[in-house]
Design a protein around this motif. Sequence first.
Motif, PDB file in Angstrom:
ATOM      1  N   LEU A  10       0.822  -1.205   0.000  1.00  0.00           N
ATOM      2  CA  LEU A  10       0.000   0.000   0.000  1.00  0.00           C
ATOM      3  C   LEU A  10       0.859   1.258   0.000  1.00  0.00           C
ATOM      4  N   ASP A  11       2.057   1.176   0.592  1.00  0.00           N
ATOM      5  CA  ASP A  11       2.955   2.334   0.615  1.00  0.00           C
ATOM      6  C   ASP A  11       3.386   2.741  -0.796  1.00  0.00           C
ATOM      7  N   LEU A  12       3.499   1.755  -1.688  1.00  0.00           N
ATOM      8  CA  LEU A  12       3.838   2.061  -3.087  1.00  0.00           C
ATOM      9  C   LEU A  12       2.598   2.459  -3.889  1.00  0.00           C
ATOM     10  N   ALA A  13       1.451   1.964  -3.472  1.00  0.00           N
ATOM     11  CA  ALA A  13       0.208   2.249  -4.200  1.00  0.00           C
ATOM     12  C   ALA A  13      -0.284   3.669  -3.967  1.00  0.00           C
ATOM     13  N   GLU A  14      -0.162   4.140  -2.714  1.00  0.00           N
ATOM     14  CA  GLU A  14      -0.773   5.433  -2.354  1.00  0.00           C
ATOM     15  C   GLU A  14      -0.281   6.603  -3.210  1.00  0.00           C
ATOM     16  N   PRO A  15       1.027   6.782  -3.440  1.00  0.00           N
ATOM     17  CA  PRO A  15       1.464   7.901  -4.292  1.00  0.00           C
ATOM     18  C   PRO A  15       1.030   7.750  -5.752  1.00  0.00           C
ATOM     19  N   LEU A  16       0.855   6.516  -6.215  1.00  0.00           N
ATOM     20  CA  LEU A  16       0.381   6.307  -7.584  1.00  0.00           C
ATOM     21  C   LEU A  16      -1.089   6.675  -7.710  1.00  0.00           C
ATOM     22  N   TYR A  17      -1.877   6.343  -6.694  1.00  0.00           N
ATOM     23  CA  TYR A  17      -3.271   6.793  -6.681  1.00  0.00           C
ATOM     24  C   TYR A  17      -3.338   8.321  -6.703  1.00  0.00           C
ATOM     25  N   ASP A  18      -2.420   8.942  -5.965  1.00  0.00           N
ATOM     26  CA  ASP A  18      -2.376  10.406  -5.930  1.00  0.00           C
ATOM     27  C   ASP A  18      -2.033  10.972  -7.311  1.00  0.00           C
ATOM     28  N   LYS A  19      -1.086  10.324  -7.978  1.00  0.00           N
ATOM     29  CA  LYS A  19      -0.707  10.752  -9.331  1.00  0.00           C
ATOM     30  C   LYS A  19      -1.889  10.625 -10.289  1.00  0.00           C
ATOM     31  N   ALA A  20      -2.638   9.527 -10.185  1.00  0.00           N
ATOM     32  CA  ALA A  20      -3.808   9.330 -11.030  1.00  0.00           C
ATOM     33  C   ALA A  20      -4.848  10.422 -10.777  1.00  0.00           C
ATOM     34  N   ARG A  21      -5.044  10.744  -9.496  1.00  0.00           N
ATOM     35  CA  ARG A  21      -6.001  11.787  -9.131  1.00  0.00           C
ATOM     36  C   ARG A  21      -5.586  13.131  -9.729  1.00  0.00           C
ATOM     37  N   THR A  22      -4.312  13.466  -9.605  1.00  0.00           N
ATOM     38  CA  THR A  22      -3.809  14.747 -10.103  1.00  0.00           C
ATOM     39  C   THR A  22      -3.927  14.846 -11.622  1.00  0.00           C
TER      40      THR A  22
END
Length: 408
Positions: free
Chosen positions: A365-377
Amino acid sequence: MTAHFKWTKAIRFVCGFAVLVAIATAASAQPPSGTVTKLVLRSTVLGEDRVVLIRTPAGYETNKRSYPVLYMTDGDVHMGHTASTIEFLTENGRMPDLIVVGVTNTDRTRDLTPVKSTDKNAAGELRFPTSGGADNFLKFFQTELIPEIEQRYRVQPYRILAGHSLGGLFAIHAMISKPGLFNSFIAVSPSLQWENGEALKRATDFLKNQKEMKVSLFVSIGNEPGAIGEDFDRFKEALSKTNIKGFEWQAERMADEDHGSVVLRSHYFGLRKVYDGWLPPRDLKSGAILGGLKGADAHFAKLTERFGYPIPTPEELINQMGYQFLFDGKPEEAIAVLKANVERYPQSANVYDSLAEAYERSGHLDLAEPLYDKARTLGQQNNDPNTAVYKANYERAHTKLKETTKKQ
């Protein structure tokens, strides 16, 4: 995109075949449609203003992709169902998306007939006094319309011409009169009987003399007796006698359609013919693409050579491959494929969202969270219709990660 929201991916086994399907949740919407705009073009060739309808694919305004172009006569009549057909086939991976240029009519008979009709009424007057202007209309396409479209829009060097009835006659006339102007043709119920089959005779002679022609042609007709049906059969016979290198053709009689209704199915099957072989081969048991990502890349390299412009392995297809690995319980393979998608399509929000889900499912999840943020942005920047999904995924992962950190 995560399996919890919007368009989710799953494996469905049907009759021994494993296929990736998109399952919409109750809250999801239909995939976005393209946008149709109107262009008024002043034609020096025709000496009049021409109204042209232009359909651009969904996402055209925010992406940087270039598209092949389908030019179509009777544009206002056929734009709706043709655009829907393209969207349906694109969503199912059967063809690339297209820009559609539909030319509306002023004097239809004038523009779409190759020669002047000598047919007269009972009073001895010409029935179609303005007919015979197809060459001039073709000049309008070549010197005004196509250059204008290619200046205004991001296009690939691949053009399709579709026409119905007199428009079908015009399509065949264009194929034999201006080789190279269009790459493929869809001629529906072509009025080859016009002026005692004049165009049919020229087309037959043209086909006899061609040795090489990199063109695809789909021609069809409904349940249409009389001269139009007889000349269709003669044209099909002429096609069957050809041995032209690079020439692909298909002629279909749709007995349960009439002259009007035949268009919708013909555009569907015509586009299927133009893009025959677009799907990469799959394993019959698992549904996986043969050779994995390398196999897909090799397949689209062949399509690049065939169509004459760069055709990369589509983002959506790579995404499907990643999800197939993911649902097969192979997270490492899924992550490798989805990482490749991020590298190839870094401006797409969905590739980051998908890779994030793969990491989350594999316990990172630690690697997933910033990628979800990138997708959101990126979703917000690109006005992506799935931005709400990306935002919800990020907020869920962010909250979950904070809770996990606190416990630790």
